[in-house]
Design an enzyme around this catalytic site. Structure first.
Site, PDB file in Angstrom:
ATOM      1  N   GLU B  48       0.828  -1.208   0.000  1.00  0.00           N
ATOM      2  CA  GLU B  48       0.000   0.000   0.000  1.00  0.00           C
ATOM      3  C   GLU B  48       0.869   1.268   0.000  1.00  0.00           C
ATOM      4  O   GLU B  48       0.647   2.186  -0.790  1.00  0.00           O
ATOM      5  CB  GLU B  48      -0.915   0.033   1.241  1.00  0.00           C
ATOM      6  CG  GLU B  48      -1.895  -1.127   1.382  1.00  0.00           C
ATOM      7  CD  GLU B  48      -2.959  -1.164   0.292  1.00  0.00           C
ATOM      8  OE1 GLU B  48      -3.064  -0.204  -0.491  1.00  0.00           O
ATOM      9  OE2 GLU B  48      -3.666  -2.185   0.206  1.00  0.00           O
ATOM     10  N   ASN B  52       1.324   3.940  -3.087  1.00  0.00           N
ATOM     11  CA  ASN B  52       0.990   5.355  -2.907  1.00  0.00           C
ATOM     12  C   ASN B  52       2.147   6.270  -3.317  1.00  0.00           C
ATOM     13  O   ASN B  52       1.923   7.316  -3.938  1.00  0.00           O
ATOM     14  CB  ASN B  52       0.623   5.628  -1.438  1.00  0.00           C
ATOM     15  CG  ASN B  52      -0.808   5.213  -1.136  1.00  0.00           C
ATOM     16  OD1 ASN B  52      -1.567   4.881  -2.044  1.00  0.00           O
ATOM     17  ND2 ASN B  52      -1.179   5.233   0.136  1.00  0.00           N
ATOM     18  N   ARG B 106      -8.961   3.943  -7.744  1.00  0.00           N
ATOM     19  CA  ARG B 106      -8.388   3.724  -6.409  1.00  0.00           C
ATOM     20  C   ARG B 106      -9.550   3.558  -5.446  1.00  0.00           C
ATOM     21  O   ARG B 106     -10.580   4.237  -5.577  1.00  0.00           O
ATOM     22  CB  ARG B 106      -7.527   4.925  -5.976  1.00  0.00           C
ATOM     23  CG  ARG B 106      -6.392   5.288  -6.929  1.00  0.00           C
ATOM     24  CD  ARG B 106      -5.430   4.182  -7.141  1.00  0.00           C
ATOM     25  NE  ARG B 106      -4.832   3.727  -5.888  1.00  0.00           N
ATOM     26  CZ  ARG B 106      -4.266   2.537  -5.730  1.00  0.00           C
ATOM     27  NH1 ARG B 106      -4.205   1.687  -6.730  1.00  0.00           N
ATOM     28  NH2 ARG B 106      -3.745   2.198  -4.583  1.00  0.00           N
TER      29      ARG B 106
HETATM   30  N1  LIG Z   1       2.835   9.099  -0.813  1.00  0.00           N
HETATM   31  C1  LIG Z   1       1.816   9.940  -1.053  1.00  0.00           C
HETATM   32  N2  LIG Z   1       2.031  11.135  -1.663  1.00  0.00           N
HETATM   33  C2  LIG Z   1       1.006  11.982  -1.909  1.00  0.00           C
HETATM   34  N3  LIG Z   1      -0.270  11.720  -1.588  1.00  0.00           N
HETATM   35  C3  LIG Z   1      -0.549  10.559  -0.979  1.00  0.00           C
HETATM   36  C4  LIG Z   1       0.466   9.604  -0.674  1.00  0.00           C
HETATM   37  N4  LIG Z   1      -0.107   8.552  -0.060  1.00  0.00           N
HETATM   38  C5  LIG Z   1      -1.428   8.831   0.015  1.00  0.00           C
HETATM   39  N5  LIG Z   1      -1.708  10.037  -0.529  1.00  0.00           N
HETATM   40  C6  LIG Z   1      -3.032  10.681  -0.606  1.00  0.00           C
HETATM   41  O1  LIG Z   1      -3.907  10.040   0.298  1.00  0.00           O
HETATM   42  C7  LIG Z   1      -5.045   9.524  -0.386  1.00  0.00           C
HETATM   43  C8  LIG Z   1      -5.559   8.271   0.288  1.00  0.00           C
HETATM   44  O2  LIG Z   1      -4.608   7.230   0.164  1.00  0.00           O
HETATM   45  P1  LIG Z   1      -5.077   5.717   0.283  1.00  0.00           P
HETATM   46  O3  LIG Z   1      -5.875   5.555   1.536  1.00  0.00           O
HETATM   47  O4  LIG Z   1      -3.881   4.854   0.152  1.00  0.00           O
HETATM   48  O5  LIG Z   1      -6.060   5.510  -0.941  1.00  0.00           O
HETATM   49  P2  LIG Z   1      -5.799   5.405  -2.528  1.00  0.00           P
HETATM   50  O6  LIG Z   1      -4.359   5.073  -2.804  1.00  0.00           O
HETATM   51  O7  LIG Z   1      -6.709   4.317  -2.951  1.00  0.00           O
HETATM   52  O8  LIG Z   1      -6.181   6.745  -3.103  1.00  0.00           O
HETATM   53  C9  LIG Z   1      -4.599   9.350  -1.804  1.00  0.00           C
HETATM   54  O9  LIG Z   1      -5.671   9.350  -2.713  1.00  0.00           O
HETATM   55  C10 LIG Z   1      -3.657  10.545  -1.992  1.00  0.00           C
HETATM   56  O10 LIG Z   1      -4.390  11.726  -2.253  1.00  0.00           O
END
Ligand SMILES: Nc1ncnc2c1ncn2[C@@H]1O[C@H](COP(=O)(O)OP(=O)(O)O)[C@@H](O)[C@H]1O
Ligand SMILES: Nc1ncnc2c1ncn2[C@@H]1O[C@H](COP(=O)(O)OP(=O)(O)O)[C@@H](O)[C@H]1O
Lengths: 111, 143, 143, 111
Positions: B48, B52, B106
């Site tokens: 995960e 991300n 996503r």
């Molecule tokens: N490493 C990252 N850099 C920038 N934004 C991030 C990062 N990790 C998560 N996010 C933000 O947090 C949101 C939620 O992440 P997550 O719960 O993993 O759901 P998803 O990957 O399905 O969108 C993402 O849609 C993104 O906007």
């Protein structure tokens, strides 16, 4: 990672194999959408007996197909999840929208 | 806190490295004799965070993802670091179902999965600088 | 030369990390679809170089071993780096059966094994600064 | 990594399992030396059927035991090497000093 298809009555059975993560999701999604377009099934069943790993990217793929099929009045089921896959299915709340069956036979009967 | 073992892994933000990254962390954590279930939990959480970094942090541009792993007694500490976009509102980002990229299908469940599978998940992020996710998990000692 | 994929691994010079290090390189090289035999060759060569860094480079003191792996077309390039003791006479060190630590039952065959299993082995070393072993192997393409 | 022992006539059979590298070599070496001290065998045989990985650190362990046993007039044999182990045995020139047999039975007969 692989995916294969079988049609029974009006149901497309999607057999997932290996690992379903963000990397493999593009190929898996495209293959499924192509099969749906070609066979135009009413319902779909995900056969997860060969799936060893799945993260939330896989959940995204399943929900996407769920929306597509249900918007046409069809139904979606999942069969034969290994314990590790079942846990993520539960954590992500998929349990509340897509029922899980022990076998393809039961799934087809109950859908 | 004495660190018993430590490793750092850097790799290109290519999606094919997601499975590589989770295998490496699993191989490193193996020295604590985790159960198969615990290993799956760690692999999923790492998958995960790395996904991300690639999708949201670097938005598919080329960059480096860094993973630091430390073993302290029977706890594994995992940092997943990107030097990408950063997160504006961390609290919102962590909410179940929230995603900034619904067009990519996503599910918005990445952080929820990390929290379910690890004992502790901390997020440090600065816009334009990047994001660090710090996860900890303590393995049950066999009796 | 375009690098198709790249990773860097750093870990403490503990002997328990030898098997971890060779597994990581094998997992990374797996993207080139090598045969089981080729994977064993790479694992063995990496094991030799990492063991040397721990025993000869750091002489069992704590330090960091770094491995850089690059994939360029169907070639894998592996650098194993320590910041330890260095090698005074590289030519002598590379000779079969030569070992500076016979009291540890070293066979003196480490470099010979690396050369047998990899297509190319280069050694860069400076006394008091450390040693870098650069190994290359091209996988046969299936016809 | 593990090592287990069996004695047949005057021969100590040393069964190696798992991976023999520098890390495991300390434990393996100490275990073997303890068994040799206790059982005082004339000959020794390394049964490699369970060994999946070996590098030149393993060669060092074998040569060390070889020197010990032959200095007392004994003989050393190796049986059941997997292909990957056989290659390193050949590359390191062990082939010229320690014969390799197909089975423990043949090894005991021929030593
Ligand atoms: N490493 C990252 N850099 C920038 N934004 C991030 C990062 N990790 C998560 N996010 C933000 O947090 C949101 C939620 O992440 P997550 O719960 O993993 O759901 P998803 O990957 O399905 O969108 C993402 O849609 C993104 O906007
Ligand atoms: N990383 C290193 N740092 C310092 N010396 C080294 C290093 N690697 C190899 N050497 C020297 O080269 C010699 C030969 O190495 P090798 O062929 O691997 O045999 P062995 O490890 O059995 O001694 C070693 O005994 C040591 O003196």
């Amino acid at each position: 990672m692989g995916v294969s298809f079988e049609t029974l009555n009006n149901t497309l059975i999607i057999k997932l194999n290996g690992e379903l993560d963000h990397h493999s999701s593009t190929y898996i999604r495209d293959s499924i959408d192509e099969a749906i377009l070609k066979k135009n099934p009413r319902n779909i069943i995900f056969d997860m007996s060969g799936l060893n790993f799945m993260d939330s990217s896989g959940i995204g793929v399943i929900i996407g197909r769920y929306k597509q099929i249900t918007s046409n009045g069809g139904k979606v089921g999942i069969v034969s999840m290994k314990p590790q896959i079942k846990r993520i299915y539960e954590i992500c709340g998929l349990k509340r929208i897509i029922p899980n069956y022990d076998s393809i036979k039961t799934a087809i009967e109950k859908l | 806190m004495r660190v018993d073992n430590e490793m750092k892994l850097e790799f290109l933000s290519k999606s094919q490295n997601e499975s590589f990254a989770r295998s490496v962390v699993a191989a490193f954590a193996a020295q604590l004799d985790p159960t198969i279930e615990e290993i799956t939990e760690i692999k999923t959480a790492v998958s995960e965070a790395v996904t991300n970094a690639i999708i949201h942090g670097y938005e598919y541009q080329e960059g480096y993802v860094t993973i630091i792993c430390r073993i302290i007694e029977n706890t594994v500490e995992i940092e997943v670091i990107d030097k990408g976009k950063g997160i504006e509102d961390i609290e919102k980002a962590r909410q179940p179902l929230y995603t900034s990229k619904p067009e990519l299908e996503r599910s918005g469940m990445g952080f929820t999965v990390m929290e379910a599978f690890m004992d502790q998940v901390d997020v440090i992020s600065e816009l334009g600088k990047g994001t660090t996710v710090i996860m900890k998990k303590t393995f049950k000692k066999e009796l």
